[in-house]
Every structure is written in C-alpha cells, then in structure tokens.
Design an enzyme around this catalytic site. Sequence first.
Site, PDB file in Angstrom:
ATOM      1  N   ASP A 274     -42.308  20.761  25.046  1.00  0.00           N
ATOM      2  CA  ASP A 274     -42.981  20.169  26.206  1.00  0.00           C
ATOM      3  C   ASP A 274     -43.300  18.716  25.856  1.00  0.00           C
ATOM      4  O   ASP A 274     -43.811  18.433  24.760  1.00  0.00           O
ATOM      5  CB  ASP A 274     -44.262  20.940  26.537  1.00  0.00           C
ATOM      6  CG  ASP A 274     -44.881  20.431  27.832  1.00  0.00           C
ATOM      7  OD1 ASP A 274     -44.503  20.921  28.899  1.00  0.00           O
ATOM      8  OD2 ASP A 274     -45.744  19.526  27.750  1.00  0.00           O
ATOM      9  N   LEU A 275     -42.970  17.772  26.756  1.00  0.00           N
ATOM     10  CA  LEU A 275     -43.213  16.358  26.499  1.00  0.00           C
ATOM     11  C   LEU A 275     -44.702  16.054  26.641  1.00  0.00           C
ATOM     12  O   LEU A 275     -45.366  16.494  27.600  1.00  0.00           O
ATOM     13  CB  LEU A 275     -42.408  15.490  27.471  1.00  0.00           C
ATOM     14  CG  LEU A 275     -40.882  15.650  27.403  1.00  0.00           C
ATOM     15  CD1 LEU A 275     -40.216  14.686  28.378  1.00  0.00           C
ATOM     16  CD2 LEU A 275     -40.374  15.416  25.991  1.00  0.00           C
TER      17      LEU A 275
ATOM     18  N   ASP B  40     -41.083  19.112  32.502  1.00  0.00           N
ATOM     19  CA  ASP B  40     -40.749  18.478  31.223  1.00  0.00           C
ATOM     20  C   ASP B  40     -40.651  19.523  30.116  1.00  0.00           C
ATOM     21  O   ASP B  40     -40.900  19.233  28.949  1.00  0.00           O
ATOM     22  CB  ASP B  40     -41.807  17.434  30.867  1.00  0.00           C
ATOM     23  CG  ASP B  40     -43.214  18.026  30.816  1.00  0.00           C
ATOM     24  OD1 ASP B  40     -43.400  19.146  31.311  1.00  0.00           O
ATOM     25  OD2 ASP B  40     -44.123  17.360  30.272  1.00  0.00           O
TER      26      ASP B  40
END
Length: 747
Positions: free
Chosen positions: A611-612, A654
């Site tokens: 996950d960004l 994301d």
Amino acid sequence: MRHVIFPSWLNLPTRDSRKKLWKRVRRIIFRNRRPLMTAIATAGCVLGVRYLGLLQPFELATFDVFIQQRPGESPDPRIVIVTIDDPDIEEMGSWPLSDADMAAMLKEIRSYNPRLIGLDIYRDISVGMGRAELRDVFETTPNLIGIEKIADDSSLGVHPPPLLEAQGQVGFNNVILDIDGHVRRSILFWQVEEETHRSFALQLVLAYLEAEGRGMAISPTDPNSILLGDTPLPSLQPNSGSYVGVDAGGYQILHLPRQNSQPFEMVSLTKLMRGDVDADLFRDRIVLIGSTAASLKDFFMTAHTDSLAGSARPISGVELQGHFISQLLSVALDGRSPVRFLADPLEIVWISSWAMLGVALSWKLRRSKYVIWLLLIVSTGLIGGCFIAFLGNWWVPILPALLTLWGGGLSVMLHTAYLQEELRKSKDFLQSVINTIPDPVFVKDRFQKWIVLNEAFAHFVGYAPISLLNQNDFNIFPIEQAEQLLEQDQYTLETGESSEAEVALTNLNGHTYQVAVKRSLHKDAAGNRFLVGIIHDITRQKQVEVELRRQTEELARTNAELKRSEDHLRHLAYHDGLTGLPNRDLFMEQLDHFISWAAEHDKLVSVLFLDLDGFKHINDTYGHAIGDLLLKAVARRLSNSLRSSDILGRFGGDEFVVLLPGIHSAEDIEIVARKLVTAVTQPFVLEQHQIHVTTSIGISFYPHHAQKPKELVDYADQAMYRAKEMGKNRYTLAKALLSDSSTASSS
C-alpha cells in the site's frame, strides 16, 4: 586474334561430338527411365520418412548396437570415483551428508594429493553442523570443482555452493535425454541470459589440461568450433548423424562412452573414511565424488547400458560424468577423434545411391529368388562397412540405406509382375464397353492420336466422329489447352499410372467448359499401349465451389472478429484498466494454482501486500491525473524489480499484491521485500513534478500462515497495516509466523 593450341593428349570434344554424346545420354536415360524413376521415388520416400523423424528411434537403436559391439577398452587411469551407496549412507547416518562429514571427506581426499576433485553433489545450502569447517575447505582447495543445475523446462535448477561460485570453481551437470530417454549427447556450454556456463566435465578437463600445458581454443578454420588440445571438436548440429531436427542448443557433442564393464577405479565412501585406501590410487588423478545409491535414483540409460538380450543396466550420474570427462581427455591427450558425420548433401547421395543399386540389380536379374539372395549379400556388406566406419568414429546412416536398397529392388519386382499382368488385357474389351458410357470417352495410341471414341465425345467437341479419328488435340483445341493435354497424356503413357486432372476445354462453338479428365493406360497381349480417357463436365461444380469458397472466407473473417472481441473482453475482465496488471480475480486464480503446485513440490509461496504511503495527499495536491500516472509508474518499477516468474497484481486504489512462487526460504522473501521498498522510495518525475512516495508491505506465505488463498491475502493485508502503524516505508511478516519483535524494516 591469337589462337590457343591445345596438346593432342587433351582430346577436347568438338561441338558435334558433344551433341552426339548428349543424344546418347538422353537415349540411355529414356530407355532406363522406369528404373531411374523407381530409384528416385524410393529414395525420395525414404528420405521424406527420415526427415520427418520416423526412423530416428530405430537409427538411434542401431547406434547403440554399434556402441555395444565395439572392442573393449582398458579402464581410464586418470579418473577415480568415490561412490556413496546405500551402505555408505547407512554408515554415515544421514543423507544429505552434513557439512562436517563432507568437510572431513574432502580433507581425507585432499591428503592424497589428487590433481582435481570433482564434487558431483548438490550443496546450495548448509546441512547440519560444520558449516564453518566446510567453508574453510572450500576456500583452501583451489583444485575442487562443484556443481550446479541450470533451470530448464523440467526443473527449477539448483544453485551452486556460493563460495565455489565466487571462486569460479563450478560447472553445470545437466544432461540431455534423447526421445527414448537415453543419454547420447553431452553439453559443454550453456548460454543463460547472455552468460556462458561451462559443464562440470569441461571445467575438470580444462583444469587437467592446464597442468599438461594444453587448453581450449577457437578453431582457426571454423569460428563456431573449438580445439581441445590440438583436436577439433565440432558441435553437434540439429541433423547430425541420424538426428532429425534435434535441439542442439548450447555446444553439444555426441557422447562415446568408454567400452568397459568397469571403466574407472571406484572406492566406497566408507572405505575412504576408514583410511583403507592406497595413496597412489588418488595421487595426480581426477577424483569424482557422487552418489551410486539405488535409493537416490540418480541413474541414466546410455548407449551401452542396453544389451542385445534386452537387459538394462543404468549407470549413476557420477559415472556418466566420468565418461564425459574420459572422452574429452581422450580427444585432447590421446588423439582420439570425435564422432564425425556426413554432410547433408552427402547423406542424400549416400542413401540415393543404394536405391539405384537395388533397382539396378532387380532390373537386370528380373528373377525374384536371385534378387533376394543378392540383396541379402549386399545388405550384409553394407552393415559390415558401416560398422567398420563406426570403428573409425564415422556415423554413417545405415537403416535408410537398407530401406532404399530393398525398397528399390522390391519395387522393380512388383512393377515387373504388374506389367506382365497388364499384357493380358485386350483391346476388344475397350471396344465393347466404350459406347455404354454416357460421358465423353476417347482412346489414343502411343502417338497420342484418337483411334476410338464415342458419340458423347464427338458431340462434346462439336465434330463428327469420323473427322476426329487419327487426329490429335492440336487439330481441335487452342494451342495452350492442347499443350496441357499433351503433357498430361505423356505422364500417363510414360508412368503407366492412372491420373485425373482438371482443365478448361473450348469446343468448336467457342464454348469453354471446366472438365475433369481421368486417364488410364491399357495394353494388349502384343504389348501395344492404349490411353483411355473419360471426360466429366464439372463447370457447375466449379461455380458452386467458388461460391462456397467466398462464403467460407466471409465466415472465417467473422469468426476472427468474434475471437478478437472475446479475447479483448476476457482481458478487460481479468486485468486492471489503468495499469494493465492482473486484477483481484485473476490474481486469486493464479494464487490458488501455485498453492496446489507448491503442495505437490514441497515449495513455499509468498504473498506481499503493498500500500502506498501518503497517496491520498498526492492526489489532493497534484490531482487525480498525476495520481494515475504515479500508479502506472509504480507498477512498472515494481514489475522491473521482480523475476519473470513472479506475478504482480493490483487490487484497486493504491493497493498492489505480489505472488512469489517457488521460494526456498523466508530470507529470500525478505530480500524481495527490501528490494521493492527501495524501488518505490526512489523519486518519480511526472510532468515536471518530482514526487516522493513510500510503501508499506505485509508478507505472508504458504504453508506457514494459511492454506487457502483468501486467508493468505488477509494475513498479508493485516501485516501491511502493522507496517504502517510501525512508521511506514517498511515491511513486516504476518503474526502467524513471527512475533512483533521479529519484524524487519528497510530504509
């Protein structure tokens, strides 16, 4: 002008004499056209069957028989094998050998001062106690060569000992199997991702030759071949010998095993460790170490392991490597020639010449019993000659030569019987049946003039029957059509074979028909030949065929368009629209597949959930367009950081997921995770904006965390949230395996 005077002994033929010679040759060819065509047809059929690979199993079996019939050879004094059989394993107490046992074994062998030590045992990871001791042995033994297995279509491969690889003391021990599972070829070089690997046998041979003041070089006459010592060692080609279209990748040579029931001195591991070994046995020799235990199933069939009685004795992998080494040393030091082959054009000439001989013998004798006996005698000579050539290391095709010899001879015998039967046919039979046929029918003599025809034929061409007798096609039809009919008639008259051909014919009224003309040859008791032809009007049929062809082409185009649409819809259903990566559905299918695979092969499968960090802030600051560009750039960078066998997918937003199949240990997974964290941390330049982003990764793997795909992804997802809670820009393992204190991070 200066005249050139040739000496009288040269006897250059004049133009007239050349014309006479050519006419004589043409007459000879014409008189012997039947046997000549029979020989060509026989050779063509055999060559066609051969180049389809249908004869290859039988030719390889013949090669094995020749190998087994070679004279015996003395054991190779340069090679000694330390065997590890089932009693040795029982004595040592474990398999694989522990690092301590292997270090002790190598020290014991090293104490006898061998020239080289070949360790034909995989050792890519430590086993038991003694890791430091074994590492010390590897570091202090420069004449030790280890093995690796290069990944191929049948296995994932085995890495070499890291220390030996760093010291350049490694060779691959992959073997190549023929279609019957036998080893008849050895491979010296293997190109993997633009890096050339050397075989285990070649590494040992080159080290041995270096002490002899010899080595390996590129052949000055053939840049694609090498010299071993002073002897050329050409590589095997796809059609060398009896092979047809074989995969000759890398640098392969034909394997010639040492013909001896005990080709090498052998010492058991137990005997070695007890010190019950003559010191002179190992001194200045190549010592190979490998398994011969039946329980480990490291055995291969070779050309000399099958006997004519049908029994089979496979040899161990270490013995096979010994044969490879012995052959290369014999080429370099003993002047032993490698196996040589006829070039493809010479093979065609060789095989075709035996067809000519078989046809010539049968054509001259004509009596079956004499022909059979003579063919048997010639066949015996052929087999003996090919075996003598084989003793000189020439592999000459024998089975195709035998087939063309007998095929040509028997074809002529059958054709002679057919001609005798045809002579019994009578011209009266043609006269009695021709007018009962409603289709146009004609009968021609050997000069291709009409001598009998029915009313339907006269009506078809538009002439009276009486005016057509003793005429030919050039008197009735346009010249182009007449030439085509002449060629087809000539074929049937010369070959005696029935034929059917489609042509266009224009009658007296100028109307053109599409017709099928079926021809057959008939002879009477006196040997007179008659060409009988039946004409069938297929004009309407051709029109229907054209319409059907048009409809078929339209249907094919429609099907192609539907297939493209189906493929496009499937891609949209299983891939992310922004990045083109597999979506959740496709990723879960692939994860389920690799979990099943890992269960069968006792492997690990890992899931990394990414996950960004701060992606929402980037969207809010730069806009969703920049956010989309960032997601695509991250996808590309992640893909470039993974192996080709790994799978990268996007779950949405994301969130990215990575599937790592075939992982050996948790340490390997962490290496990949650190690499991904580092890759994302590097700044992105998007539309003149330098954007910094990090990622948090959660890791789970089968079978330690979960057995089902969804549970495995959930564990990784939970671990990812723990990574965010711990400060982001890091990875952490799922709790099912490790405690909180065991998580790792990457800057």
